[in-house]
Design an enzyme around this catalytic site. Structure first.
Site, PDB file in Angstrom:
ATOM      1  CE  LYS A 226      -4.121  -1.984   1.272  1.00 14.31           C
ATOM      2  NZ  LYS A 226      -5.480  -1.574   0.955  1.00 14.31           N
TER       3      LYS A 226
ATOM      4  CE  LYS B 212     -10.805  -5.559  -1.338  1.00 13.66           C
ATOM      5  NZ  LYS B 212     -10.290  -4.678  -2.389  1.00 13.66           N
TER       6      LYS B 212
END
Ligand code: MG
Length: 328
Positions: free
Chosen positions: A129, A226
């Protein structure tokens, strides 16, 4: 159908995302009992920082008989669990194990020697990230590339073109190690088309801004799916239509959620082959281990099934303090 819930709090080991400094994450496990007697379990773990309703809001709507997208997915996953439990099978057996990327949520908190350890443990992909510090992050990526790891970057749609372009120019000489960049900047077809000239681009949270009907041509290469919040079959149809690859990931949620995502990922891999890339479901280790996480054994990028039927954890799940959601 009767739905029960059991709230939980996860404590993150480090800052999980540039969008959130909150290390305490609230969610609820769901237990669903169908009229035919089937019982299944799933997770409900929203990210209000990304626009999701809070757990309380999800449950309040459920009491009013309204089913949010995320709750709908949880019920779908609980049903997969229920059917599998009923057949006395484990959701993660059968099918070949699918490898996961290792996730680094903040390079500032990485322990020394981590990258060498990942290589020893046979990880091939690291997801990082980014968007906090250009210097620190690109230095870390350089080290990751030097030890032979493939890199997945995630800007979480928080960056801007200037930062993104500068970032990519800094990693120019090892750019071949970058598999893709997730949500480089807020979604905008023209800017994403430009980004795609520099690196492969993956669409994750920015999906909400995409108008699929108006889309002339895809301006991304990969779809991040997801199961915790996305209709999986619809996503697979989009991948086929637009010739995209897919990465199935957890929602950085409870171990019940991440194992459910992995089970879906393995089944999709068996069905769609090369269209499905390495998964991103190894996220339980981002939190202080709770009673569930302590039962999960992983070997490098692979997560082993947990003993029991369905998603496993038969006894602990039964013993949770379940509260019935009374419909108004
Ligand atoms: Mg993402």
């Amino acid at each position: 159908m009767k739905i029960y819930y059991s709230p939980y709090t996860l404590q993150a080991l480090s800052e999980l995302s540039p969008v959130s400094s909150n290390r305490k994450r609230e969610g609820a496990l769901l237990k669903v009992r169908w009229i035919d007697g089937l019982i299944g379990y799933a997770d409900l773990h929203p990210w209000p920082e990304l626009g999701d309703p809070t757990v309380k809001e999800h449950l309040a709507r459920l009491q009013e008989g309204k089913i949010t997208t995320q709750v709908e997915q949880s019920i779908w996953l609980a049903h997969r669990d229920a059917v599998c439990r009923d057949n006395k099978k484990n959701l993660l057996e059968g099918g070949r194990p699918l490898a996961n990327n290792f996730i680094v949520s903040d390079v500032a908190e990485v322990p020394g020697g981590l990258l060498q350890k990942l290589v020893r443990e046979k990880f091939t992909h690291v997801k990082v990230k980014v968007g906090r510090s250009l210097q620190r992050e690109t230095d870390f990526l350089h080290q990751a590339a030097s030890v032979g790891l493939k890199i997945r970057l995630d800007f979480n749609g928080r960056s801007n073109w200037q930062f993104f372009e500068k970032f990519i120019s800094r990693i120019e000489n090892f750019k071949s190690a970058v598999e893709y960049v997730e949500d480089p900047v807020p979604f905008n077809p023209e800017i994403w088309a430009d980004a795609r000239k520099l690196v492969k681009v993956a669409l994750d949270n920015e999906t909400a801004r995409v108008n699929w009907e108006k889309l002339q041509e895809p301006v991304f290469d990969i779809l991040v799916v997801k199961p915790a919040k996305t209709d999986v079959q619809k996503a697979m149809k989009l991948c086929q239509k637009w010739n995209l690859q897919a990465v199935i990931t957890s929602y950085m949620d409870h171990p019940i959620g991440s194992l459910h995502a992995l089970a879906v990922a393995q089944e999709l891999k068996a069905e769609y082959g090369d269209m499905i890339l390495e998964a991103g479901c190894l996220t339980h280790s981002l939190y202080h281990p709770d009673i569930f996480a302590k039962q999960i054994q992983s070997q490098g990028p692979f997560i082993k099934k947990v003993a029991g039927h369905g998603i496993g954890f038969d006894q602990i799940l039964e013993e949770q303090p379940w509260r019935l959601i009374e419909l108004r």
